[in-house]
Design a protein around this motif. Structure first.
Motif, PDB file in Angstrom:
ATOM      1  N   LEU A  95       7.141  -7.011  -0.158  1.00  0.00           N
ATOM      2  CA  LEU A  95       7.283  -6.606  -1.731  1.00  0.00           C
ATOM      3  C   LEU A  95       7.671  -5.156  -2.268  1.00  0.00           C
ATOM      4  CD1 LEU A  95       3.586  -8.332  -2.753  1.00  0.00           C
ATOM      5  CD2 LEU A  95       6.025  -8.849  -3.485  1.00  0.00           C
ATOM      6  N   MET A  96       7.341  -4.376  -1.350  1.00  0.00           N
ATOM      7  CA  MET A  96       7.609  -3.138  -1.760  1.00  0.00           C
ATOM      8  C   MET A  96       9.243  -2.781  -1.785  1.00  0.00           C
ATOM      9  SD  MET A  96       4.835  -0.718   0.148  1.00  0.00           S
ATOM     10  CE  MET A  96       3.269  -0.332  -0.591  1.00  0.00           C
ATOM     11  N   GLN A  97       9.811  -3.443  -0.772  1.00  0.00           N
ATOM     12  CA  GLN A  97      11.246  -3.446  -0.528  1.00  0.00           C
ATOM     13  C   GLN A  97      11.979  -4.323  -1.597  1.00  0.00           C
ATOM     14  OE1 GLN A  97      12.663  -5.107   3.299  1.00  0.00           O
ATOM     15  NE2 GLN A  97      14.044  -3.519   3.417  1.00  0.00           N
ATOM     16  N   LYS A  98      11.396  -5.329  -1.787  1.00  0.00           N
ATOM     17  CA  LYS A  98      12.039  -6.242  -2.996  1.00  0.00           C
ATOM     18  C   LYS A  98      12.228  -5.557  -4.367  1.00  0.00           C
ATOM     19  CE  LYS A  98      11.663 -10.623  -5.258  1.00  0.00           C
ATOM     20  NZ  LYS A  98      10.869 -11.850  -5.169  1.00  0.00           N
ATOM     21  N   HIS A  99      10.820  -4.765  -4.707  1.00  0.00           N
ATOM     22  CA  HIS A  99      10.798  -4.265  -6.133  1.00  0.00           C
ATOM     23  C   HIS A  99      10.966  -3.033  -5.751  1.00  0.00           C
ATOM     24  CE1 HIS A  99       9.251  -8.180  -7.551  1.00  0.00           C
ATOM     25  NE2 HIS A  99       8.683  -8.342  -6.572  1.00  0.00           N
ATOM     26  N   MET A 100      11.367  -2.205  -4.847  1.00  0.00           N
ATOM     27  CA  MET A 100      11.488  -0.852  -4.769  1.00  0.00           C
ATOM     28  C   MET A 100      10.385  -0.098  -5.488  1.00  0.00           C
ATOM     29  SD  MET A 100      15.982  -0.661  -5.407  1.00  0.00           S
ATOM     30  CE  MET A 100      15.817  -0.978  -7.027  1.00  0.00           C
ATOM     31  N   LEU A 116      -5.492   0.261  -3.349  1.00  0.00           N
ATOM     32  CA  LEU A 116      -4.221   0.617  -3.650  1.00  0.00           C
ATOM     33  C   LEU A 116      -3.615   0.939  -2.374  1.00  0.00           C
ATOM     34  CD1 LEU A 116      -1.869   1.522  -5.740  1.00  0.00           C
ATOM     35  CD2 LEU A 116      -2.745   3.950  -5.520  1.00  0.00           C
ATOM     36  N   VAL A 117      -2.399   0.440  -2.116  1.00  0.00           N
ATOM     37  CA  VAL A 117      -1.892   0.883  -0.827  1.00  0.00           C
ATOM     38  C   VAL A 117      -0.320   1.407  -1.235  1.00  0.00           C
ATOM     39  CG1 VAL A 117      -0.651  -1.602  -0.709  1.00  0.00           C
ATOM     40  CG2 VAL A 117      -1.145  -0.261   1.510  1.00  0.00           C
ATOM     41  N   ASN A 118      -0.098   2.390  -0.293  1.00  0.00           N
ATOM     42  CA  ASN A 118       0.926   3.260  -0.323  1.00  0.00           C
ATOM     43  C   ASN A 118       1.902   2.876   0.989  1.00  0.00           C
ATOM     44  OD1 ASN A 118       0.347   4.770  -2.761  1.00  0.00           O
ATOM     45  ND2 ASN A 118       0.339   6.591  -1.689  1.00  0.00           N
ATOM     46  N   LEU A 119       3.010   3.223   0.449  1.00  0.00           N
ATOM     47  CA  LEU A 119       4.193   2.774   1.581  1.00  0.00           C
ATOM     48  C   LEU A 119       3.800   3.996   2.837  1.00  0.00           C
ATOM     49  CD1 LEU A 119       6.723   1.441   2.508  1.00  0.00           C
ATOM     50  CD2 LEU A 119       7.969   3.412   1.327  1.00  0.00           C
ATOM     51  N   SER A 120       3.325   5.067   2.625  1.00  0.00           N
ATOM     52  CA  SER A 120       2.991   5.947   3.630  1.00  0.00           C
ATOM     53  C   SER A 120       1.994   5.443   4.494  1.00  0.00           C
ATOM     54  CB  SER A 120       2.789   7.165   3.073  1.00  0.00           C
ATOM     55  OG  SER A 120       1.729   7.288   2.529  1.00  0.00           O
TER      56      SER A 120
END
Length: 146
Positions: A95-100, A116-120
């Motif tokens: 999801l993060m990759q698709k929606h940047m 809340l989840v962060n990419l890191s």
């Protein structure tokens, strides 16, 4: 600042001022402030870029988070990307990759912000710290003395 469950450090209600949103963003160090209603349901999200655009559009620090969300809607900004609580890491990364995006609010069965989840958090930086940069290419005439 409003405190709503364990996510209270990055949730505010829409009546908070831009100054309060900035303070929350600075304190939570998550790169985002989630704007929620009295039941903790997600109304929108504000990040550094949103604040910058609001100030450049002439809003002052006494304008509210509601004003920022209205400005975002008027300019066609999409609603925040969310996922259900308990989503797998691989799904969240896709999801993060698709929606940047770098953060995804996780919602419970009643559509309230639960986490809340962060990419890191999903992709920890386990690499060695950078020791050197090798500049390679061409004949090396510009950097020959080095």
């Amino acid at each position: 600042m409003s405190v709503r469950s364990s996510v209270g450090q990055y949730c505010l209600d829409p009546g908070h001022t831009i100054r309060q949103v900035m303070d929350c963003l600075n304190q939570n160090q998550r790169g985002i402030v989630l704007i929620t209603d009295d039941q903790g349901r997600l109304l929108g999200a504000v990040n550094d870029g949103d604040l910058r655009r609001a100030l450049l559009a002439g809003m002052d620090l006494t304008a509210t988070a509601r004003d920022i969300l209205e400005m975002k809607r008027a300019t066609g900004k999409p609603a925040p990307v969310t996922a259900p609580l308990g989503s797998e890491s691989a799904h969240l990364l896709r999801l993060m990759q698709k929606h940047m995006v770098r953060q995804i609010p996780l919602l419970d069965e009643q559509d309230r912000v639960a986490d809340l989840v962060n990419l890191s958090e999903l992709v920890p930086d386990d690499g060695e710290p950078l020791q050197a940069v090798i500049m390679a290419g061409g004949k090396g005439t510009r950097l020959a003395p080095l």
